[in-house]
Write a protein that holds these residues in place. Structure first.
Motif, PDB file in Angstrom:
ATOM      1  N   LYS A 123     -17.852  36.732  80.086  1.00 40.71           N
ATOM      2  CA  LYS A 123     -18.262  35.808  79.179  1.00 40.71           C
ATOM      3  C   LYS A 123     -17.416  35.576  78.207  1.00 40.71           C
ATOM      4  N   GLN A 151     -22.773  29.308  87.804  1.00 40.29           N
ATOM      5  CA  GLN A 151     -22.828  29.917  86.759  1.00 40.29           C
ATOM      6  C   GLN A 151     -24.039  30.281  86.178  1.00 40.29           C
ATOM      7  N   SER A 159     -24.301  30.791  83.134  1.00 33.32           N
ATOM      8  CA  SER A 159     -24.404  29.981  81.741  1.00 33.32           C
ATOM      9  C   SER A 159     -23.025  29.223  81.622  1.00 33.32           C
ATOM     10  N   SER A 160     -22.879  28.194  80.594  1.00 35.49           N
ATOM     11  CA  SER A 160     -21.942  27.583  80.410  1.00 35.49           C
ATOM     12  C   SER A 160     -20.365  28.290  80.122  1.00 35.49           C
ATOM     13  N   ASP A 161     -20.641  29.487  79.712  1.00 34.23           N
ATOM     14  CA  ASP A 161     -19.648  30.094  79.051  1.00 34.23           C
ATOM     15  C   ASP A 161     -19.327  31.737  79.800  1.00 34.23           C
ATOM     16  N   ARG A 210     -18.327  32.984  83.935  1.00 32.99           N
ATOM     17  CA  ARG A 210     -18.139  32.724  85.206  1.00 32.99           C
ATOM     18  C   ARG A 210     -17.884  33.911  85.777  1.00 32.99           C
TER      19      ARG A 210
END
Length: 278
Positions: free
Chosen positions: A255, A165, A167-169, A171
């Protein structure tokens, strides 16, 4: 119970009258048999398509647990019931005010609530032309969507498992469906992990969609509705994610939105069609 007793008394009386006679149907026995057939038929006729859908949902979603996918037999059963439902069965029509847009910008969507319990929910989304239900998910849920009338564009995605990913938010997701659908068409089904769990509806004409969710959204149970922005695959360069040049259009980055879309207006209304008997 009283009606059953009356029919039973009549049958016993008819039998006593013909017990010592040749085995020849009498007018009374023919009439009695005809009445019983009519009674059986009338009982079947009393079950509305919505009632049949409700009874079927109770069987299909009896488990009621997050992520519990119904058996293939039950999936086929519910899909067959939905495939037969027509707009008039649920008392919706393109002539209703829900399907006319008088506002500037994105028109509001109306949700007609039919039924909800801990294991499933039933309702109808009414979209005027250009109405949109933005990209959102259905966590741990199996969803049946029946387009009752109109033409709608549906775009749906499934997550790419174990993908790195950016970023964490955000995918990586693979496009499952990106097409126009016009009623009458087959009922669409999505599952917790495949079938297009994240989707977006865009009404090309006035549309009505009958939705069955099992189990329904529930914040206490952890089944939150999350909305997403979609970005082209080329928007991010992530180590470990390799996609062929010809396949890039099949993938997009999703996102999470921190809040519901500002231009989304959903008005909840009570359904006014045939009554469901629990």
């Amino acid at each position: 119970m009283g009606a059953g007793t009356t029919v039973g008394d009549r049958v016993r009386k008819d039998l006593s009258e013909i017990s010592n006679k040749p085995n020849i149907p009498t007018t009374k026995t023919i009439v009695s048999a005809s009445r019983k057939k009519i009674h059986r038929r009338s009982k079947k006729a009393l079950i509305s398509p919505v009632q049949k859908l409700f009874e079927t949902c109770k069987k299909v979603f009896a488990n009621g647990k997050s992520g519990a996918v119904p058996s293939q037999v039950h999936i086929n059963m519910l899909r067959a019931v939905l495939d037969e439902i027509k707009p008039e069965d649920v008392d919706v029509s393109p002539k209703m005010p829900y399907f006319r847009s008088k506002s500037i910008g994105r028109p509001p969507v109306t949700y007609l609530h039919i039924y909800k319990c801990h294991s499933f929910s039933m309702g109808i989304f009414c979209l005027p032309p250009s109405g949109v239900i933005p990209l959102h998910n259905h966590p741990e849920m199996t969803v049946f969507s029946k387009l009752l009338f109109g033409t709608m564009h549906i775009k749906s995605y499934d997550w790419v498992a174990d993908s790195p990913q950016p970023s964490s938010d955000t995918r990586l997701a693979k496009v499952k469906v990106d097409s126009d659908f016009t009623a009458p068409c087959d009922t669409s089904i999505l599952y917790p992990a495949d079938g297009g769990n994240m989707h977006c509806f865009t009404a090309i004409t006035a549309c009505a969609v009958l939705d069955v969710l099992g189990p329904p959204y529930s914040d206490p149970a952890g089944r939150h509705c999350t909305y997403y922005f979609d970005h082209p695959f080329s928007s991010f360069s992530v180590d470990g994610v390799e996609v062929g040049e010809e396949e890039k259009e099949e993938y997009e980055w999703l996102k999470e939105r921190e809040e519901e879309p500002e231009d989304l207006t959903v008005t909840a209304m009570m359904y006014s069609g045939p009554i469901i008997k629990e």
